[in-house]
Design an enzyme around this catalytic site. Sequence first.
Site, mmCIF file in Angstrom:
data_model
loop_
_atom_site.group_PDB
_atom_site.id
_atom_site.type_symbol
_atom_site.label_atom_id
_atom_site.label_comp_id
_atom_site.label_asym_id
_atom_site.label_seq_id
_atom_site.Cartn_x
_atom_site.Cartn_y
_atom_site.Cartn_z
ATOM 1 N N CYS A 95 0.814 -1.221 0.000
ATOM 2 C CA CYS A 95 0.000 0.000 0.000
ATOM 3 C C CYS A 95 0.853 1.279 0.000
ATOM 4 O O CYS A 95 1.447 1.582 -1.022
ATOM 5 C CB CYS A 95 -1.007 -0.050 1.143
ATOM 6 S SG CYS A 95 -2.420 1.011 0.806
ATOM 7 N N ARG A 130 -12.327 6.255 -2.447
ATOM 8 C CA ARG A 130 -11.361 5.471 -1.685
ATOM 9 C C ARG A 130 -11.721 3.987 -1.789
ATOM 10 O O ARG A 130 -12.893 3.617 -1.687
ATOM 11 C CB ARG A 130 -11.384 5.935 -0.223
ATOM 12 C CG ARG A 130 -10.225 5.444 0.574
ATOM 13 C CD ARG A 130 -10.064 6.148 1.910
ATOM 14 N NE ARG A 130 -8.905 5.574 2.568
ATOM 15 C CZ ARG A 130 -7.656 5.970 2.376
ATOM 16 N NH1 ARG A 130 -7.402 6.988 1.578
ATOM 17 N NH2 ARG A 130 -6.651 5.371 2.980
ATOM 18 N N HIS A 196 -3.632 -5.478 2.746
ATOM 19 C CA HIS A 196 -3.177 -5.744 4.113
ATOM 20 C C HIS A 196 -3.769 -7.089 4.524
ATOM 21 O O HIS A 196 -4.408 -7.768 3.726
ATOM 22 C CB HIS A 196 -3.693 -4.649 5.051
ATOM 23 C CG HIS A 196 -3.361 -3.271 4.586
ATOM 24 N ND1 HIS A 196 -2.094 -2.758 4.642
ATOM 25 C CD2 HIS A 196 -4.134 -2.296 4.040
ATOM 26 C CE1 HIS A 196 -2.101 -1.518 4.160
ATOM 27 N NE2 HIS A 196 -3.322 -1.217 3.775
HETATM 28 N N1 GLN Z 1 -2.037 6.916 2.105
HETATM 29 C C1 GLN Z 1 -2.142 6.004 1.006
HETATM 30 C C2 GLN Z 1 -3.477 6.020 0.288
HETATM 31 O O1 GLN Z 1 -4.491 6.344 0.872
HETATM 32 C C3 GLN Z 1 -1.827 4.609 1.488
HETATM 33 C C4 GLN Z 1 -2.849 4.021 2.416
HETATM 34 C C5 GLN Z 1 -2.411 2.719 3.021
HETATM 35 O O2 GLN Z 1 -1.235 2.466 3.175
HETATM 36 N N2 GLN Z 1 -3.352 1.894 3.390
HETATM 37 O O3 GLN Z 1 -3.536 5.701 -0.889
#
Ligand code: GLN
Length: 243
Positions: A95, A130, A196
């Site tokens: 990520c 998102r 994750h």
């Molecule tokens: N900040 C990054 C995004 O929102 C990564 C998020 C994360 O590592 N889960 O794309």
Amino acid sequence: MTMVAPVEIVLVYQSLLGIYGDRGNATVLAKRLQWRGYETTVTVVEPGDALPDTGQVYLLGGGEDAAQISAVDALRADGGLHRAVDRGAAVFAVCAGYQIIGYSFTVGERDEEIEGLGLLDVTTTRGPVRAVGEILTRWHGREGDDALLTGFENHGGYTTLGPSATPLARVEVGVGNAADGTEGAIDGSVIGTYPHGPVLARNPALADHVLQLALGEELAPLPRPEIDELRRQRLAAVLKRKG
Ligand code: GLN
């Protein structure tokens, strides 16, 4: 008697890239090596400490936008991740870590573009929504149950691959890289991916693939019924979402 040095797993910047529990990937790699009789050591490195030049695998996890910028600045100043890749060590980045090792990423409301480390030919920009939820992908070039990869994604960045990166997998449920239905990217011994979980706990074949890249040798299969059961449960959960 010859002494074999322990396999060194380097966990990079938990204070910045540790909020999604991805440090579990280090535990999984270490355990899978120990079960096969290898000695292992997990080195935890924080900003301000130099990355060791002795690691076989370097792990980066997820993080928030601001932390991600601090991490990329510190890693660029350190230079150790580039040296590790030049030596043929494996890098497994999740990520925010995935976005950091690409060429660039944007963060925040202002869509400010930040230069990445350029270890993987990918660029990341903000997507319209998102991506949050269970993800199921099919690993390229794999057959059977091992080809199904599950995890949990939570990211605002959408990632585009350049010509030197190969997608890790194709999305069946979820978002992944977003634009073209692919998930993650690989170039040699460098892998970036969104899930994750920690993802290597849910996908032992992927864990062994990272270890084989790191060690340059084939590893014997490791039957563990409790891990098969975890996989069965996580696959059922994500397939339920698919409906
Ligand atoms: N900040 C990054 C995004 O929102 C990564 C998020 C994360 O590592 N889960 O794309």
